[in-house]
Design an enzyme around this catalytic site. Structure first.
Site, PDB file in Angstrom:
ATOM      1  N   GLU A   1     -24.234 -23.464  -9.534  1.00 24.17           N
ATOM      2  CA  GLU A   1     -24.483 -23.496 -10.975  1.00 24.17           C
ATOM      3  C   GLU A   1     -25.445 -24.648 -11.319  1.00 24.17           C
ATOM      4  O   GLU A   1     -25.270 -25.780 -10.845  1.00 24.17           O
ATOM      5  CB  GLU A   1     -23.138 -23.697 -11.675  1.00 24.17           C
ATOM      6  CG  GLU A   1     -23.169 -23.738 -13.177  1.00 24.17           C
ATOM      7  CD  GLU A   1     -21.766 -23.910 -13.767  1.00 24.17           C
ATOM      8  OE1 GLU A   1     -21.613 -23.696 -14.975  1.00 24.17           O
ATOM      9  OE2 GLU A   1     -20.832 -24.267 -13.006  1.00 24.17           O
TER      10      GLU A   1
ATOM     11  N   LYS B   1     -23.911 -17.549 -18.955  1.00 18.81           N
ATOM     12  CA  LYS B   1     -22.477 -17.799 -18.766  1.00 18.81           C
ATOM     13  C   LYS B   1     -21.709 -17.392 -20.017  1.00 18.81           C
ATOM     14  O   LYS B   1     -22.118 -17.712 -21.137  1.00 18.81           O
ATOM     15  CB  LYS B   1     -22.259 -19.277 -18.458  1.00 18.81           C
ATOM     16  CG  LYS B   1     -20.846 -19.660 -18.033  1.00 18.81           C
ATOM     17  CD  LYS B   1     -20.823 -21.122 -17.587  1.00 18.81           C
ATOM     18  CE  LYS B   1     -19.477 -21.570 -17.092  1.00 18.81           C
ATOM     19  NZ  LYS B   1     -19.505 -22.971 -16.590  1.00 18.81           N
TER      20      LYS B   1
ATOM     21  N   TYR C   1     -12.740 -28.677 -21.983  1.00 16.87           N
ATOM     22  CA  TYR C   1     -11.461 -29.366 -21.876  1.00 16.87           C
ATOM     23  C   TYR C   1     -11.538 -30.302 -20.678  1.00 16.87           C
ATOM     24  O   TYR C   1     -12.401 -30.156 -19.808  1.00 16.87           O
ATOM     25  CB  TYR C   1     -10.318 -28.371 -21.693  1.00 16.87           C
ATOM     26  CG  TYR C   1     -10.520 -27.422 -20.527  1.00 16.87           C
ATOM     27  CD1 TYR C   1     -10.141 -27.781 -19.237  1.00 16.87           C
ATOM     28  CD2 TYR C   1     -11.112 -26.178 -20.729  1.00 16.87           C
ATOM     29  CE1 TYR C   1     -10.348 -26.933 -18.171  1.00 16.87           C
ATOM     30  CE2 TYR C   1     -11.324 -25.313 -19.668  1.00 16.87           C
ATOM     31  CZ  TYR C   1     -10.936 -25.696 -18.382  1.00 16.87           C
ATOM     32  OH  TYR C   1     -11.149 -24.851 -17.330  1.00 16.87           O
TER      33      TYR C   1
ATOM     34  N   CYS D   1     -19.028 -19.769 -12.673  1.00 15.64           N
ATOM     35  CA  CYS D   1     -17.917 -20.723 -12.633  1.00 15.64           C
ATOM     36  C   CYS D   1     -16.726 -20.335 -13.508  1.00 15.64           C
ATOM     37  O   CYS D   1     -15.921 -19.501 -13.133  1.00 15.64           O
ATOM     38  CB  CYS D   1     -18.429 -22.124 -12.986  1.00 15.64           C
ATOM     39  SG  CYS D   1     -17.318 -23.434 -12.355  1.00 15.64           S
TER      40      CYS D   1
ATOM     41  N   ARG E   1      19.503   6.125   4.204  1.00 15.56           N
ATOM     42  CA  ARG E   1      19.738   7.479   4.713  1.00 15.56           C
ATOM     43  C   ARG E   1      21.164   7.623   5.259  1.00 15.56           C
ATOM     44  O   ARG E   1      21.825   8.643   5.039  1.00 15.56           O
ATOM     45  CB  ARG E   1      18.699   7.817   5.781  1.00 15.56           C
ATOM     46  CG  ARG E   1      18.847   9.209   6.418  1.00 15.56           C
ATOM     47  CD  ARG E   1      18.869  10.342   5.386  1.00 15.56           C
ATOM     48  NE  ARG E   1      17.754  10.344   4.500  1.00 15.56           N
ATOM     49  CZ  ARG E   1      16.589  10.956   4.728  1.00 15.56           C
ATOM     50  NH1 ARG E   1      16.417  11.633   5.851  1.00 15.56           N
ATOM     51  NH2 ARG E   1      15.621  10.908   3.835  1.00 15.56           N
TER      52      ARG E   1
ATOM     53  N   GLY F   1      18.634   8.294  21.417  1.00 15.83           N
ATOM     54  CA  GLY F   1      18.328   8.361  22.828  1.00 15.83           C
ATOM     55  C   GLY F   1      17.610   7.093  23.267  1.00 15.83           C
ATOM     56  O   GLY F   1      16.594   6.721  22.677  1.00 15.83           O
TER      57      GLY F   1
ATOM     58  N   SER G   1      15.710   5.151  26.299  1.00 16.76           N
ATOM     59  CA  SER G   1      15.026   5.495  27.547  1.00 16.76           C
ATOM     60  C   SER G   1      14.689   4.307  28.429  1.00 16.76           C
ATOM     61  O   SER G   1      14.296   4.474  29.581  1.00 16.76           O
ATOM     62  CB  SER G   1      13.728   6.231  27.231  1.00 16.76           C
ATOM     63  OG  SER G   1      12.816   5.347  26.579  1.00 16.76           O
TER      64      SER G   1
ATOM     65  N   LEU H   1       9.695   1.073  25.078  1.00 16.84           N
ATOM     66  CA  LEU H   1       9.474   0.265  23.873  1.00 16.84           C
ATOM     67  C   LEU H   1      10.035   0.906  22.605  1.00 16.84           C
ATOM     68  O   LEU H   1      10.736   0.267  21.820  1.00 16.84           O
ATOM     69  CB  LEU H   1       7.975   0.027  23.692  1.00 16.84           C
ATOM     70  CG  LEU H   1       7.275  -0.857  24.722  1.00 16.84           C
ATOM     71  CD1 LEU H   1       5.761  -0.701  24.602  1.00 16.84           C
ATOM     72  CD2 LEU H   1       7.673  -2.314  24.525  1.00 16.84           C
TER      73      LEU H   1
ATOM     74  N   THR I   1      12.633   8.066  17.431  1.00 10.50           N
ATOM     75  CA  THR I   1      12.064   6.869  18.059  1.00 10.50           C
ATOM     76  C   THR I   1      10.541   6.894  18.124  1.00 10.50           C
ATOM     77  O   THR I   1       9.928   5.870  18.396  1.00 10.50           O
ATOM     78  CB  THR I   1      12.615   6.715  19.491  1.00 10.50           C
ATOM     79  OG1 THR I   1      12.230   7.858  20.270  1.00 10.50           O
ATOM     80  CG2 THR I   1      14.133   6.605  19.479  1.00 10.50           C
TER      81      THR I   1
ATOM     82  N   GLU J   1       1.732   7.633  18.609  1.00 15.21           N
ATOM     83  CA  GLU J   1       2.051   8.916  19.220  1.00 15.21           C
ATOM     84  C   GLU J   1       1.834  10.058  18.232  1.00 15.21           C
ATOM     85  O   GLU J   1       1.354  11.136  18.608  1.00 15.21           O
ATOM     86  CB  GLU J   1       3.495   8.902  19.727  1.00 15.21           C
ATOM     87  CG  GLU J   1       3.712   7.937  20.888  1.00 15.21           C
ATOM     88  CD  GLU J   1       5.158   7.840  21.338  1.00 15.21           C
ATOM     89  OE1 GLU J   1       5.394   7.342  22.456  1.00 15.21           O
ATOM     90  OE2 GLU J   1       6.050   8.256  20.563  1.00 15.21           O
TER      91      GLU J   1
END
Length: 637
Positions: free
Chosen positions: A46, A115, A121, A173, A341, A353, A355, A358, A463, A468
């Site tokens: 500015e 502006k 102030y 500004c 749920r 299940g 396995s 992860l 899962t 996927e």
């Protein structure tokens, strides 16, 4: 420019208060430097031509005229430079003095933006010297800096001739701090980038506030925001200035300068992304008003060299404490969804299940959390291991260890005999290890889980994860099906992070087995192990690295990038890990599978949404099951 990336620069040169000649030389030097570095948009602070802190010197005609001459000199210096430049200068018009942003391009003044909000102030008293922008927001044509027809208005939007998405508006500004910033209207009218010429003095805590303000304004307006602050040359009397420059894009800080270091800050704003995001919210944006005025400018067609960072794992949060907080939040969302749920269905048990991989580990962890929220004993979680033709000792042992460590009830239901009987029933040769051989096992496991759930007044917990689902790497009506999917919007890279987080949080036996699961090859274990009893069927060898697929998924679905742009970014992000041909191979595979497997996603069970990318047909992703991928595959080529 590359795929909509615009190189921008926030330039804070060394200046001396009221030394217009010195300042002009420094500004011209910075413009040329930024242009040499490929900047297509350069923003200065500015009133940088003379200095913001001139005070009552702004009442001196000598200073005002010197500033006007300086703008003319700066403008002449931009001839042949195809970059849009905003410089701060005082402009006299109709007997009033305005604090302005002057837009310059290729030797021309495109427009002057006064502006709107003048601070009056604390340490600021701009109304003593300046007038606020005319309230009618109309267009005036004035003579300034040896140019006879210069546009003067707060409603100016600057548009690149050769890139319709490169649209820029300016505010100054205090305009940003005001309740109704001019940039709000500019964004609604199509400005994808907002520049702010600022002179904000430094006090304790102000940098953090300023950063949050700029960042959230860019998020609120879905825009790029280039905030250029005055440096220490403005420091005088009671005030110190630090040159706190910021470049943000839709809520993300792309680049930030260090305090008290003048200089040029660069990054690249993706205007095509911003345009895409706004098209999704078309009822809010691009509502052009009668008080907006377009001005065209010339910009470079040369390639924009990227310097900004693109995370290899865009789904995974970055950074210390934030990582832990984000991990806890995601797990809480998953478990709260399942809690509702279970409560709604009055389920006595949950059946899952396990396995030794992860996804089932994460689903079991989430289910345990949901049971604790309900005040239920985790013994009512029936965790079923179902060894088949490809199950290895390692995954079977880890399954049982994890179930016991979490206090769930373990059941083992071998599926081999049932599947062989099924093969006999349908006339399949058990020696033929084709897709029937694999999928029959997955469907048998689902049958087992569903019937146990019926027997035990339970709910089958899905899962499968988001990665996927995107690839269709699930057996239709096998692991594809459940009664509630807790991982449905959690991609594989995030699954790994959440498992790691829980391993560290829980520690002990549970942490140890989770760490071992993390280090196990990802596999459906549907084909027999090798001669050493190890996993022979490795998912990432077949469909590609999940770290790449999650990268592709994020930028294809969340950001709407075309495949060629995704490849460009993947080559940039993974340059030390994958070569271009490898990335191209798996990108083609991603799109082939993503299109061909939509029919599986069109009928998936309910699953909790945890992030901004989800593929539920009921909400985020509504794609015809028979859409053709040719257009996207051609783009890769």
């Amino acid at each position: 420019m590359n795929y909509g990336f615009i190189k921008v620069c926030a330039a804070t040169p060394e200046i001396k208060v009221a030394d217009v000649q010195f300042n002009t030389a420094q500004i011209i030097k910075a413009i040329k430097q930024s242009a040499e570095n490929g900047s297509q948009l350069t923003v200065f602070p500015e009133l940088c031509v003379c200095g913001y802190t001139c005070g009552d010197l702004f009442n001196q005609p000598l200073l005002i005229k010197a500033c006007e001459n300086a703008v003319a000199e700066i403008c002449d210096a931009t001839k042949g430079l195809q970059t849009l430049v905003f410089i701060g200068a005082p402009v006299e018009y109709n007997g009033k003095l305005y604090n302005c942003a002057v837009a310059v391009n290729n030797g021309e003044i495109l427009g002057i933006v006064p502006k709107t909000y003048l601070p009056n102030y604390g340490e600021f008293y701009e109304k003593r010297n300046f007038s606020p922008a005319p309230s009618e927001n109309g267009l005036s044509v004035i003579e300034f800096a040896n140019r006879k027809a210069v546009y003067f208005s707060t409603g100016l939007i600057f548009c690149a001739k050769n890139c319709p998405e490169f649209t820029v508006a300016a505010e100054i500004c205090e305009d940003l701090w005001a309740p109704l910033s001019p940039s709000v209207g500019h964004a609604q009218s199509g400005a994808n980038i907002v520049v702010n010429l600022s002179c904000s003095n430094e006090t304790v805590g102000k940098a953090e506030y300023r950063r949050d303000l700029v960042k959230m304004q860019s998020a609120k307006l879905v825009c790029g925001y280039v905030y250029c602050d005055a440096g220490d040359g403005e420091s005088t009397t009671d005030l110190v200035f630090a040159g706190h420059n910021l470049i943000c894009e839709n809520g993300a800080v792309l680049a930030e300068s260090k305090l008290f270091e003048n200089g040029l800050l660069y990054s690249e704003i993706d205007v095509s992304l911003l345009a895409y995001e706004r098209r999704r919210m078309s009822s809010v944006y691009n509502t052009e008003s009668e008080t907006d005025y377009r001005r065209e400018f010339i910009t470079s067609d040369s390639a924009c060299v990227l310097t900004r960072k693109f995370s290899k794992t865009p789904f995974v949060p970055e950074g210390g404490l934030q990582l832990d907080e984000r991990g806890e939040l995601i797990l809480s969302i998953q478990s709260k969804g399942l809690e509702k749920r279970l409560k709604h269905t009055s389920s006595k048990t949950a059946v899952i299940g396990v396995s030794g991989g992860l996804d089932s580990a994460l689903a079991l962890l989430v289910t345990c959390r949901a049971f604790k929220l309900l005040g239920k004993d985790t013994k009512d979680i029936i965790a079923v291991t179902m060894p088949g033709f490809g199950t290895t000792d390692k995954t079977k042992i880890n399954s049982v260890k994890l179930i016991k460590a979490l206090g769930a009830t373990a059941r083992t239901v071998p599926i081999g005999a049932s599947v062989l009987k099924h093969f006999k029933d349908i006339g399949h040769n058990a020696e033929d290890k084709n897709v029937t051989y694999e999928n029959a096992q997955a469907r048998m496991r689902t049958l087992v889980l569903m019937d146990i759930a019926n027997e035990e007044s339970g709910l089958v917990i899905g899962t499968g994860d988001l990665s996927e689902l995107a690839l269709g790497w699930a057996t239709y009506n096998g692991d594809h099906m459940s009664m509630y999917g807790v991982n449905a919007s959690v991609p594989k890279t995030l699954v790994k992070y959440l498992i790691k987080y829980e391993a560290e949080r829980l520690g002990g036996k549970c942490g140890k087995v989770l760490t071992d699961i993390l280090n196990t090859e990802i596999s459906p274990e549907l084909l027999p192990p090798d001669e050493n009893g190890n996993i022979s069927q490795k998912t990432e060898d077949l469909v590609g690295p999940y770290i790449l697929h999650d990268f592709f998924l994020y930028y294809a679905v969340r950001r709407g990038y075309e495949p060629s742009k995704i490849q460009y970014l993947a080559e940039y992000a993974f340059k030390d890990e994958f070569d271009a041909e490898t990335i191209k191979k798996w990108l083609k595979n991603f799109y082939k599978r993503f299109f061909a497997q939509q029919f599986k996603r069109s009928c998936i069970p309910d699953g909790v949404k945890v992030g901004s990318v989800a593929l539920s047909p009921r909400g985020d992703w509504r794609m015809p099951s028979d859409a053709v991928a040719k257009l996207w595959l051609d783009d890769i080529e």
